[in-house]
Design an enzyme around this catalytic site. Sequence first.
Site, PDB file in Angstrom:
ATOM      1  N   ASP A 172       4.473  -2.026  -0.343  1.00 27.49           N
ATOM      2  CA  ASP A 172       3.220  -1.332  -0.028  1.00 27.49           C
ATOM      3  C   ASP A 172       2.891  -1.509   1.450  1.00 27.49           C
ATOM      4  O   ASP A 172       3.010  -2.609   2.000  1.00 27.49           O
ATOM      5  CB  ASP A 172       2.088  -1.907  -0.887  1.00 27.49           C
ATOM      6  CG  ASP A 172       0.719  -1.420  -0.458  1.00 27.49           C
ATOM      7  OD1 ASP A 172       0.295  -0.360  -0.938  1.00 27.49           O
ATOM      8  OD2 ASP A 172       0.076  -2.109   0.368  1.00 27.49           O
ATOM      9  N   ASP A 225       2.470   5.628   0.533  1.00 21.02           N
ATOM     10  CA  ASP A 225       2.552   4.300   1.147  1.00 21.02           C
ATOM     11  C   ASP A 225       3.068   3.219   0.199  1.00 21.02           C
ATOM     12  O   ASP A 225       2.970   2.032   0.497  1.00 21.02           O
ATOM     13  CB  ASP A 225       1.192   3.889   1.708  1.00 21.02           C
ATOM     14  CG  ASP A 225       0.111   3.792   0.637  1.00 21.02           C
ATOM     15  OD1 ASP A 225       0.362   4.231  -0.489  1.00 21.02           O
ATOM     16  OD2 ASP A 225      -0.979   3.277   0.943  1.00 21.02           O
ATOM     17  N   GLU A 226       3.633   3.603  -0.943  1.00 15.78           N
ATOM     18  CA  GLU A 226       4.175   2.639  -1.899  1.00 15.78           C
ATOM     19  C   GLU A 226       5.523   3.128  -2.422  1.00 15.78           C
ATOM     20  O   GLU A 226       5.669   4.303  -2.742  1.00 15.78           O
ATOM     21  CB  GLU A 226       3.238   2.451  -3.086  1.00 15.78           C
ATOM     22  CG  GLU A 226       1.897   1.828  -2.768  1.00 15.78           C
ATOM     23  CD  GLU A 226       1.027   1.767  -4.012  1.00 15.78           C
ATOM     24  OE1 GLU A 226       0.800   0.660  -4.516  1.00 15.78           O
ATOM     25  OE2 GLU A 226       0.597   2.837  -4.478  1.00 15.78           O
TER      26      GLU A 226
END
Length: 412
Positions: A11, A107-108
Site C-alpha cells: 500500500d 495505490d494497493e
Amino acid sequence: MMKEKVIFLVDMQSFYASVEKAENPHLKNRPVIVSGDPEKRGGVVLAACPLAKQKGVVNASRLWEAQEKCPEAVVLRPRMQRYIDVSLQITAILEEYTDLVEPYSIDEQFMDITGSQKLFGTPMEIAKSIQGRIMREIGVYARVGIGPNKALAKIACDNFAKKNKNGIFTLTKENMKTEMWPLPVGSMFGVGSRMKHHLNRMGISTIGGLAAFPLDLLKKKWGINGHVLWMTANGIDYSPVSTSSLDGQKAIGHGMTLPRDYEHFDKEIKVVLLELSEEVCRRSRNAGVMGQTVSVSCRGADFDWPTGFNRQVKLAEPTNSTQDVYEAVRRLFLTFWDGKPVRRLGVNLSQLSSDDIWQLNLFQDYAKKMSLGYVMDGIKNRFGDTAIIRAASLTAAGQAFERAAKIGGHYK
C-alpha cells in the site's frame, strides 16, 4: 503437505499527495491536500499527506473542514493520469519479484511471493527491498502487510503496517488470535459502516466475536456473505492472487454524483440518464459485449435521511444500443422515483454476452441501429469524447463535457 502461501498487500502512503510531494521538492516540509475541486470549498479531500493528517485532516472530509484544521495546507487539484502512470511504474517494480501481482486499487497491490524466497530472501527481506526500491525510484513510502492469504495480508497492512515504525507487519494463523481478534469488527476487511452497525446490533463488537459467532446464524441472515465474513474473521481466504482480475466481468456500469440537486425529470434528470446510458453502452461495445438486464440506481439529496432505489428489468434480448438501454432506464426511473430531489444516479448493464451474434428482429433494422453506435464510438475514440455529442448535453443539466475532462470522476 502443500507449502503455506506468502501473500503481500503493498500500500502506498497518502498516494496522490505523496506523488505530488515527490515531484515538487518545495512541498517537502509543507502539508499537502489533494482535493477533487480546490476552487470549490465544498470539494472532498482525496488525499492528505502525514503533515496534514497530524493537524486532523482526514480523507473524504469536506475541503472547508480540512482548511479550518490546517489553514497552511497547500491544496492541489488531482492529476489522475499521472497517478495511474506512477501506479503502473510501481506494478513494474513488484513484477521483478514475482509474476503474480494483482492491482487491488490505484495505490494497493497484492503479491504472491511464495515461490520468490529462494531468489530474494525471507518475506521480511523482500518487503524491505520493495520499500527501498519504491522510495528510491518513485519517492513514495510503501507499507507491506504479510499473511498466508489475501484477507490476512490486507488486515495486516490496514491495522498494523500503516501504524508501526517500519511499515511492515506479518499476520499469521498463530498470532491472529492475539493481534487481530481483539480489533473492532469494523476494522476487518470486508466490513463497511452499515455491516458494522448490523453486527454491533447482534452483539458482535470485535473480530474475535465474529469468529466465534455461530456460522449457521450468519448464513441464515446474510447467506454467502455471512459465510465469507465468518471465514475472514477466522483467517480463511482461498482466493488466489490473480493477474487477470477483469476476466469474466459480470456487469458494466457507470454512476455519478450530481453537482447540485436535480429536481425536474424532463429538464435535468433524463439528460444525465441518457449520458450514463451512452457511456455504459460505449464501454460495452468497446468490450465486445451486450447485456440483457438493465438497472438504474438513484440516491436522494438528503444524506441524513437516505432515500432512493435500485431497480432492474430484463430485456427481451441482449443489446448494447444506447437507445434501447435508455428507454429501459427511463421507464424504470419514472416507475420508482418518488419525485424528490436527486443527487446521484447510476446505470448498469448485466447478464453480458458476446456481441458477435444477436437475435434477428423482424420489426427493426437491428444491424443498422447497432452499427450507428460503433460509428459514433470510432469518432470519439479518434477525435475525443466531445467530438460528437448529443444536443441535450449542451443544456445546463448536461455533464458530458465536465466528465470528458476527468478520469474516474476526477480531473486528469
